[in-house]
Design a protein around this motif. Sequence first.
Motif, PDB file in Angstrom:
ATOM      1  N   ALA A  65       0.819  -1.214   0.000  1.00 24.94           N
ATOM      2  CA  ALA A  65       0.000   0.000   0.000  1.00 24.94           C
ATOM      3  C   ALA A  65       0.849   1.260   0.000  1.00 24.94           C
ATOM      4  O   ALA A  65       0.354   2.345  -0.310  1.00 24.94           O
ATOM      5  N   THR A  66       2.154   1.123   0.309  1.00 24.04           N
ATOM      6  CA  THR A  66       2.967   2.323   0.513  1.00 24.04           C
ATOM      7  C   THR A  66       4.308   2.312  -0.213  1.00 24.04           C
ATOM      8  O   THR A  66       5.078   3.248  -0.066  1.00 24.04           O
ATOM      9  N   GLU A  69       6.289   2.972  -5.951  1.00 20.19           N
ATOM     10  CA  GLU A  69       5.921   2.129  -7.095  1.00 20.19           C
ATOM     11  C   GLU A  69       6.826   2.337  -8.307  1.00 20.19           C
ATOM     12  O   GLU A  69       7.112   1.387  -9.045  1.00 20.19           O
ATOM     13  N   ILE A  81       2.007  -1.273 -13.385  1.00 21.04           N
ATOM     14  CA  ILE A  81       1.505  -0.984 -12.044  1.00 21.04           C
ATOM     15  C   ILE A  81      -0.020  -1.100 -12.068  1.00 21.04           C
ATOM     16  O   ILE A  81      -0.679  -0.470 -12.899  1.00 21.04           O
ATOM     17  N   GLU A  82      -0.562  -1.903 -11.175  1.00 20.68           N
ATOM     18  CA  GLU A  82      -2.013  -2.040 -11.055  1.00 20.68           C
ATOM     19  C   GLU A  82      -2.443  -1.441  -9.719  1.00 20.68           C
ATOM     20  O   GLU A  82      -1.907  -1.800  -8.673  1.00 20.68           O
ATOM     21  N   LYS A  83      -3.404  -0.537  -9.763  1.00 15.89           N
ATOM     22  CA  LYS A  83      -3.893   0.091  -8.532  1.00 15.89           C
ATOM     23  C   LYS A  83      -5.235  -0.539  -8.148  1.00 15.89           C
ATOM     24  O   LYS A  83      -6.158  -0.591  -8.962  1.00 15.89           O
ATOM     25  N   PRO A  85      -8.329  -0.372  -5.412  1.00 16.99           N
ATOM     26  CA  PRO A  85      -8.910   0.424  -4.321  1.00 16.99           C
ATOM     27  C   PRO A  85      -8.974  -0.389  -3.028  1.00 16.99           C
ATOM     28  O   PRO A  85      -9.333  -1.569  -3.037  1.00 16.99           O
TER      29      PRO A  85
END
Length: 208
Positions: A65-66, A69, A81-83, A85
């Motif tokens: 989460a931190t 990236e 990069i996959e975000k 939620p």
Amino acid sequence: QTEGTLIQQIMNDKDGLLRGVSHIMVDEVHIRTKDTEKLLVFLKEIQKKRKEVGMKPLKIIAASATVDEEELKRYFDGAPIEKVPGRTHPITYHQQPTAVENMPQESARIIKELEEGGKPGDVVIGVAGIKDQNGIDTHAQAIQRLNPNVEIFMVHSNTTQAEKDEIEKTPLPGAKRRIIIGTDFIQTGVTIKNLKFVINTGEVYVQS
């Protein structure tokens, strides 16, 4: 698996290709432990070897989460990069005003307080090791002495699938409170349906 057990598997692999593995997920990758750093180096080397022999590449999922990236993307040669939620839940923190000398006894006291106060819900206790002074075994003994009516589970890298399945069952109404004591494997190794309380000993295992 923990990073350590996966590293052992890689080191014992005869050609260093992990032929029987297609996907590897490294969670909490921002926690830059020695094993995490070593594992990421090994995984990148495996990708290189697989490419050289014309083998299908590993699917590596590095989750955090931190984490920085962009730095991670560069390390893995431009990986996408996959975000995803996330969800948050309200949490109430309680801190001891002074250092605790005997953490297993303090954990047992907190659980007894929950029992006597009629506060339902399972409890997770995060510890650094299994056999050490404040480890899983010592916690289990202290809690059982003071709280005979709870059910205790231990979670670590050698926990079997059958044991994990038992922990992940949804407890029946009126069931005993479950106390799950575990190393950092507990963060990703099991899903606890009725978790209400977490006791963090504040300890971490560091290899010398």
